[in-house]
Design a protein around this motif. Structure first.
Motif, short mmCIF file in Angstrom:
data_model
loop_
_atom_site.label_atom_id
_atom_site.label_comp_id
_atom_site.label_asym_id
_atom_site.label_seq_id
_atom_site.Cartn_x
_atom_site.Cartn_y
_atom_site.Cartn_z
N PRO B 394 0.88 -1.21 0.01
CA PRO B 394 -0.02 0.00 0.09
C PRO B 394 1.03 1.20 0.12
O PRO B 394 1.69 1.43 0.57
CB PRO B 394 -0.74 -0.28 1.41
N MET B 395 0.42 2.26 -0.82
CA MET B 395 1.28 3.37 -1.06
C MET B 395 0.55 4.69 -0.35
O MET B 395 -0.63 4.94 -0.61
CB MET B 395 1.56 3.71 -2.57
N GLY B 396 1.24 5.14 0.63
CA GLY B 396 0.55 6.56 1.25
C GLY B 396 1.11 7.63 0.76
O GLY B 396 2.00 7.60 -0.57
N LEU B 397 1.58 8.64 1.34
CA LEU B 397 2.04 10.09 0.95
C LEU B 397 3.62 9.75 0.64
O LEU B 397 4.11 10.34 -0.35
CB LEU B 397 1.72 11.04 1.88
N LEU B 398 4.13 9.02 1.50
CA LEU B 398 5.65 8.79 1.39
C LEU B 398 5.88 8.33 -0.17
O LEU B 398 6.96 8.60 -0.52
CB LEU B 398 6.28 7.81 2.27
N ALA B 399 5.12 7.40 -0.67
CA ALA B 399 5.23 6.71 -1.96
C ALA B 399 5.42 8.07 -2.86
O ALA B 399 5.93 7.81 -4.05
CB ALA B 399 4.30 5.80 -2.28
N LEU B 400 4.85 9.27 -2.72
CA LEU B 400 4.90 10.15 -3.81
C LEU B 400 5.87 11.11 -3.53
O LEU B 400 6.04 12.06 -3.89
CB LEU B 400 3.52 10.81 -3.46
N THR B 401 6.81 11.00 -2.72
CA THR B 401 7.95 11.56 -2.50
C THR B 401 9.14 10.88 -3.03
O THR B 401 9.22 9.78 -3.13
CB THR B 401 8.19 11.89 -1.02
N SER B 402 10.27 11.85 -2.83
CA SER B 402 11.70 11.37 -3.14
C SER B 402 12.61 11.82 -1.91
O SER B 402 11.97 12.60 -1.05
CB SER B 402 12.22 11.85 -4.63
N THR B 403 13.94 11.69 -2.11
CA THR B 403 14.79 12.34 -1.20
C THR B 403 16.06 12.98 -2.04
O THR B 403 16.10 12.51 -3.16
CB THR B 403 15.28 11.39 -0.28
N LYS B 404 16.61 13.86 -1.45
CA LYS B 404 18.17 14.37 -2.00
C LYS B 404 18.92 14.50 -0.69
O LYS B 404 18.35 14.59 0.52
CB LYS B 404 17.95 15.71 -2.85
N TYR B 405 20.19 14.20 -1.14
CA TYR B 405 21.17 14.33 -0.09
C TYR B 405 21.35 15.82 0.18
O TYR B 405 21.59 16.47 -0.99
CB TYR B 405 22.46 13.72 -0.34
N VAL B 406 21.44 16.10 1.41
CA VAL B 406 21.96 17.61 1.85
C VAL B 406 23.21 17.43 2.49
O VAL B 406 23.42 16.64 3.63
CB VAL B 406 20.80 18.32 2.51
N ILE B 407 24.18 18.35 2.20
CA ILE B 407 25.67 18.31 2.69
C ILE B 407 26.05 19.53 3.37
O ILE B 407 26.14 20.49 2.45
CB ILE B 407 26.59 17.48 1.68
N TYR B 408 26.29 19.49 4.66
CA TYR B 408 26.67 20.78 5.04
C TYR B 408 28.24 20.62 5.37
O TYR B 408 28.51 19.83 6.08
CB TYR B 408 26.14 20.91 6.55
N GLY B 409 28.90 21.59 4.80
CA GLY B 409 30.36 21.61 4.83
C GLY B 409 30.75 23.10 5.58
O GLY B 409 29.95 23.83 5.64
N ASP B 410 32.27 23.04 5.77
CA ASP B 410 32.75 24.41 6.13
C ASP B 410 34.06 24.40 5.09
O ASP B 410 35.07 24.77 5.92
CB ASP B 410 32.77 24.52 7.67
N GLY B 411 33.90 24.18 4.02
CA GLY B 411 35.37 24.18 3.27
C GLY B 411 36.02 22.88 2.77
O GLY B 411 36.86 23.02 2.04
N GLN B 412 35.21 21.81 2.95
CA GLN B 412 35.84 20.53 2.72
C GLN B 412 36.23 20.53 1.18
O GLN B 412 35.28 20.82 0.26
CB GLN B 412 35.16 19.38 3.10
N ILE B 413 37.44 19.96 0.77
CA ILE B 413 37.80 19.55 -0.31
C ILE B 413 38.37 18.21 -0.44
O ILE B 413 38.79 17.66 0.68
CB ILE B 413 38.97 20.57 -1.10
N ARG B 414 38.17 17.40 -1.36
CA ARG B 414 38.54 16.10 -1.44
C ARG B 414 40.11 16.00 -1.82
O ARG B 414 40.60 16.38 -2.58
CB ARG B 414 37.73 15.27 -2.61
N PRO B 415 40.57 15.17 -0.62
CA PRO B 415 42.06 14.86 -0.77
C PRO B 415 42.60 14.10 -1.88
O PRO B 415 41.69 13.29 -2.41
CB PRO B 415 42.44 14.31 0.43
#
Lengths: 415, 415
Positions: B394-415
């Motif tokens: 059974p699909m309720g409201l959640l089935a009509l949603t997606s997600t996205k990743y939110v990422i909080y940084g403070d200047g990070q760069i990938r080594p």
């Protein structure tokens, strides 16, 4: 050689048996596969050698040949990847949010394997082992269809894997390779709704488009990345230079590299010359609009097409905007929905950017290069989804699972 | 009249605005729609009257005409449904499992609207309002394509809804109706990958098959139900009789009704005569295998085809098995993957059935009739998914949603 339908039927049978395998049995088999890959490396290299000779004969580029090449050291790395997957938690069987209803029914969701997964990819033989390990760990049966360029490597790898599985008494048909790389067969695979639960294309834009266009089976699109860095009016300049350099240049050919700069007009005259000089020092070309060209003579003209281009090269586009709204609109228009980052000190700008940019991964003050299953802490990655259904962003083991509702009653009937 | 592409473009624009709407604004608009439906009921009934006249002229069956008919009372019920959706929690904006990585990045998933949803359905005008309410609550823009049988009802309903939305200053194009019911247009809608994020077909097997076959946009299949009740050797006989009666007969035309009995041989001689007599007293026919026929003369012969049939009528198939294994194999072979129940006192049988039966909802000692969004406590239902991707059951409201990743940084760069 098996026909597609026959492979699918065998996979379906194997998938039922896979669903019953315990975590210990699965991990033991994975470790046995890792050992076998090491022990049989000379057979694998023999197969790879044929592919390398064909690559030479077909005039394959050095970059592609390097991706195709297997050495004893590389096989050891691949085997180590399998051991890492064995070490991950098994998500199968977990019960999510079991709740009691007023009528006494206890209803929860059990995490279960997806079933049969088809993986369609190009010419990197490591994808063969990697895909096997992740889908096997999650209790699925997998049908692999790699590119013709690496067919002899794949044949050797899958032979070693299946032998190891057979020695462990686990279902060998949990991994099968489409041995005939005829294109008609891959289309046939994409239509097998009765047997295949999910298709994952792993590769370039052309491959993904072809799967999406032709599949009748559900697909998770692993997309291309036209990623943006938006430098807001209050961005830290020093941070901005470092993040742009990292996002654009740290690795050029990857989907989470930045391909476009969007800069607020109030900071453009300070930020753009610094960033342009830094990128130019690495021979990176900047293609910008007229405002950007007016600010820095390192900026060459951009065409409309540039804003929609994933360069995967030392080129970046640049656009000056007069507001956060314009920035969000520009990004949502040209982005492929992969990864975007705002650089700002402003709370409200950060929150609005996170909420309104319609991409799989949205960052504040960080490089887009972190969009990756390992960087996100999943311990593995089967790809990065840019669609909204089922899985969005980096996909680890969970993306290869489904759920089913389990309901415990004691005689309930519906009134 | 708008072309499909134009509808899609408007929906895309509306969906961005919908994503920015707050919960209070959405709920206010839903309540205004509920009020407007009540106030404008005579206009709606006028539209419905044309459909009813056409239905008469086309010789529509009484059962179908009853589903089509709108009365003031039924409109009040539909409006009440909209108010109930307004009262549900808004899932949008929720942040799931925010975690800090060793490098200081905080990574979580934000629940977001799916975007643009296409809903393709047949001749029940209540689906129009219901689909609008659920998709609007979850911040989506929706393109509705109902059947030609109820086009005048739908035109009237959507006009009232859009007027109410306009009065509330929320995006009217969050709901649009395909006014031309030409079949070519619905196929066109199914191909709009650049604009439509999800298609949900709601209706019979033919409609769903057609959408699945023709769609290039991701689909959630809301499936048919060939549901099984398995009576294990240790089942409580009294409970078994009551649950079978409830699951088969409480409502015939629904996807969660039982269509097939599977009975362990050790209990068949006791259980089958009781169940057969009870069902026969309600004129329900039992079609069974030779063993079942030998046990009760109320059982008539079943063909192979019977085991795969969703009767939606006073008929049930019956199969005697000699083990739990055989029961699970039979069910996984013939089931449509909707809902199945085991009746047993045995712990191990219950656990194995829950784990190994490959269906969206698996019960122990309860009627399959509970597979329903309201019964599961979702407060709403957009359909019941029988596919494994994204939403299952059974699909309720959640089935009509997606997600996205939110990422909080403070200047990070990938080594």
């Amino acid at each position: 050689m098996s026909g597609i339908l026959e492979l699918c039927k065998k996979a379906k049978v194997a998938s039922a048996a896979m669903g019953r395998l315990g975590t210990t049995e699965k991990n033991k088999a994975l470790l046995a596969v890792a050992d076998a890959l090491m022990e049989e490396h000379s057979d694998i290299i023999k197969g790879n050698h044929i592919d390398m000779e064909n690559a030479d004969a077909n005039g394959m580029s050095d970059a592609l040949k390097d991706r195709l090449l297997l050495t004893e050291e590389r096989i050891a790395g691949i085997a180590e990847g399998v051991r890492q997957v064995a070490a991950l938690d098994d998500p199968i069987g977990e019960i999510l949010s079991m709740k009691k209803r007023p009528n006494g029914l206890a209803i929860g969701q059990m995490r279960v394997p997806m079933g049969v997964i088809g993986i369609i990819y190009e010419s990197r033989p490591n994808v063969t082992v990697d895909s096997f390990a992740l889908t096997f760990k999650t209790g699925n049966a997998t049908i692999l269809r790699g590119g013709s360029d690496c067919i002899h490597s794949n044949l050797a790898l899958v032979k070693v894997i299946r032998k190891a599985l057979s020695d462990c008494n686990v279902p060998v048909d949990s991994v099968q390779l489409v041995e005939n790389t005829d294109r008609a067969l891959v289309t046939e695979l994409m239509q097998q709704r009765d047997y295949v639960d999910l298709l994952i294309p792993r590769g370039g834009a052309g491959l993904i488009r072809s799967v999406v266009e032709n599949a009748k089976v559900p697909v998770i699109e692993t997309g291309t990345g036209n990623c943006h860095i938006y430098i807001d009016a209050t961005a830290d300049l020093d941070q901005a230079v470092k993040i742009v350099r990292n996002a654009k240049l740290q690795r050029l050919g990857v989907c989470n590299a930045a391909e476009s700069l969007v800069i607020h007009k109030d900071i453009a005259e300070q930020a753009l010359p610094l960033i342009a000089a830094d990128l130019a020092s690495e021979n990176c070309e900047i293609r910008g609009d007229e405002k950007a060209q007016a600010i820095s003579n390192l900026v060459v003209p951009a065409s409309e097409e540039d804003y929609g281009t994933e360069y995967l090269a030392k080129i970046i586009s640049a656009k000056i905007v007069s507001s956060l709204d314009e920035a969000i609109e520009h990004i949502n228009r040209y982005s492929t929905g992969h990864s975007e980052s705002i650089l700002t000190k402003d709370y409200a700008s950060a929150q609005r950017f996170l909420r309104e940019v319609d991409s799989a991964c949205v960052y504040v003050n960080a490089s887009t290069r972190f969009t990756d299953g390992f960087e996100f802490g999943f311990g593995a990655e089967i790809g990065i989804s840019t669609q909204k259904l089922h899985a969005r962003g980096p996909m680890g083991l969970l993306a290869l699972t489904s759920t089913k509702y389990v309901i415990y009653g004691d005689g309930q009937i519906r009134p």
